[in-house]
Design a protein around this motif. Sequence first.
Motif, PDB file in Angstrom:
ATOM      1  N   ILE A 148       2.836 -11.115  18.620  1.00  0.00           N
ATOM      2  CA  ILE A 148       4.137 -10.876  17.998  1.00  0.00           C
ATOM      3  C   ILE A 148       5.058 -10.159  18.983  1.00  0.00           C
ATOM      4  N   ASP A 149       6.214 -10.746  19.204  1.00  0.00           N
ATOM      5  CA  ASP A 149       7.220 -10.191  20.100  1.00  0.00           C
ATOM      6  C   ASP A 149       7.740  -8.869  19.533  1.00  0.00           C
ATOM      7  N   ALA A 150       7.644  -7.799  20.316  1.00  0.00           N
ATOM      8  CA  ALA A 150       8.079  -6.481  19.849  1.00  0.00           C
ATOM      9  C   ALA A 150       9.572  -6.428  19.584  1.00  0.00           C
ATOM     10  N   ASN A 151      10.321  -7.346  20.178  1.00  0.00           N
ATOM     11  CA  ASN A 151      11.768  -7.363  19.997  1.00  0.00           C
ATOM     12  C   ASN A 151      12.180  -8.189  18.787  1.00  0.00           C
ATOM     13  N   THR A 152      11.671  -9.426  18.686  1.00  0.00           N
ATOM     14  CA  THR A 152      12.099 -10.335  17.614  1.00  0.00           C
ATOM     15  C   THR A 152      11.191 -10.291  16.396  1.00  0.00           C
ATOM     16  N   GLN A 153       9.996  -9.722  16.552  1.00  0.00           N
ATOM     17  CA  GLN A 153       8.972  -9.707  15.495  1.00  0.00           C
ATOM     18  C   GLN A 153       8.522 -11.116  15.116  1.00  0.00           C
ATOM     19  N   GLN A 154       8.668 -12.047  16.058  1.00  0.00           N
ATOM     20  CA  GLN A 154       8.206 -13.416  15.892  1.00  0.00           C
ATOM     21  C   GLN A 154       7.144 -13.734  16.948  1.00  0.00           C
TER      22      GLN A 154
ATOM     23  N   ASP B  31      -4.388  -5.587  21.910  1.00  0.00           N
ATOM     24  CA  ASP B  31      -4.278  -4.693  20.758  1.00  0.00           C
ATOM     25  C   ASP B  31      -4.381  -3.216  21.138  1.00  0.00           C
TER      26      ASP B  31
ATOM     27  N   SER C  70       7.239  -6.165  28.745  1.00  0.00           N
ATOM     28  CA  SER C  70       6.753  -5.102  27.861  1.00  0.00           C
ATOM     29  C   SER C  70       7.807  -4.026  27.701  1.00  0.00           C
ATOM     30  N   THR C  71       7.782  -3.379  26.551  1.00  0.00           N
ATOM     31  CA  THR C  71       8.669  -2.244  26.293  1.00  0.00           C
ATOM     32  C   THR C  71       8.128  -1.021  27.026  1.00  0.00           C
TER      33      THR C  71
ATOM     34  N   ALA D 179       4.451  -2.272  24.392  1.00  0.00           N
ATOM     35  CA  ALA D 179       4.449  -3.402  23.458  1.00  0.00           C
ATOM     36  C   ALA D 179       4.891  -4.663  24.195  1.00  0.00           C
TER      37      ALA D 179
ATOM     38  N   GLU E 265       6.442  -8.516  24.752  1.00  0.00           N
ATOM     39  CA  GLU E 265       7.533  -9.355  24.252  1.00  0.00           C
ATOM     40  C   GLU E 265       7.794 -10.472  25.251  1.00  0.00           C
TER      41      GLU E 265
END
Length: 479
Positions: free
Chosen positions: A58-64, A165, A448-449, A453, A455
């Motif tokens: 899951i993309d940390a930015n879009t949540q998709q 994870d 990554s953020t 996370a 993305e």
Amino acid sequence: MFKKTLTASMIFAALLSGCDSDSSDNERRTDASTTSPADDVPAQGVDLPYTVLRSDLIDANTQQPFEVRNGGFGSAMTGDPADSRRFYALTDRGPNASFTGSQGKGKKFPTPNYTPRIGHFEVTAEGKVVLLDTVLLKRPDGTLITGLPNSSALGGTGETPYNADGSPILEDPTQPYDAESNPLRLDDYGLDGEGLVALSDGTFWVSDEYGPHIVHFDADGKEIGRINPFADDDRDDYTLPAEFANRRANRGMEGLAITPDEKTLVGIMQSTMYNPDKGVRDLDLTRIVTINLDDGSIGQYLYKQEKNQNSNSELAALSATQFLVIERDGSFLYGGPKGADAANPAAQKTVYRIDLSTGTNLETLATGGDLSQDAELGLTIGGKTLEEVVQANGWAGLAAYNIVPVDKQLVVDMVAQVSYPHDKMEGLWVIDSNSLGVLNDDDFATWSTSSGALEQKMLDSNTIDGNHLYVVPADLSVD
């Protein structure tokens, strides 16, 4: 300094070993063998093909969900010695992202079993790029290597490997961590490849950011030789000067080339080494090393960057002494994953021509007086490393001892030439004396953020970063 004689290059083997494609080379061959790729690649460049490694994160930015792509063939490139329309390109250790977890600072590896590899590509008459085959890199026993970090004795810098994870990657993933019975999974054959040489006998040399290691692979991708700065590594054919073990993490031997006679390897470090420690990191002094493959003799030169902490990201040979160097910063022309607010019109993505004959060979300087050779730090002046001297007195502090960097001349400014949108310009292909291929590292389309996370790596709000080949005019002639 040297342990044993370098193993002879393997007898010429088929370049298609390790093939992942369904079609043979001859079946994929275009009818454009007499023309130059420069005649066919469009001015805006062309994408390289990719597959998807996984699409469940899951993309940390879009949540998709987003795609981790393979991709990744931009850490280095070099021409195919046997065919002027073909090139090889290298991946690094695989998708990864900075992360701090239960075992300290490290990297997330969303595909921890990923094997670093060399792709063999061709530019078609239609100006497309096709993947002909893939060479997976292997240990001397033929088993596949990974991109996981080395142990500390062989250049590891304490990077803890984590799964996507955030759990640590362990020797036995079914059991909890235990420093003795179930430690972190490391790989002393693991490579974070960044430099690539293809020889006329079908073998390859790869340099990396872990050791740094310089590893010789046969045409099937099996290790047949190794060079690094670790005197106790019994795998080595030759040993680099010990100061190269003081490389900065993730900024090792980023570029590798070989002289046209295929007798001397030439490697360049990405940024200032931690020599003697990280207190000298904010400098513009970087090092070049040459290794004679007949007898292991070493040369060492200095390269002065345009900005402190820039990245030297590729090296390509023009002659026995003249080379091309990519020097870049880490910014995006249009902002990249951080958006338009991070756009940098002054992004630096440049190619320089250097000439080793214009610089001081540190290995030939006579010692005495203030000059001495330290077993761990290399040449010192008054007990200070060259990095410390420049930090205290600028380059004039070295010039006082007749130590000068190699001369450099600008060849191509890719931002001015093609509005280069990528952050990592890392591949060079000398096509002919008037044409230069340039390739980016897309990081497997993964970003990554600051918290680690994962993305999708974006060039702008609408464009996913991918491997993209540009062919630009350049004067690459040699007198």
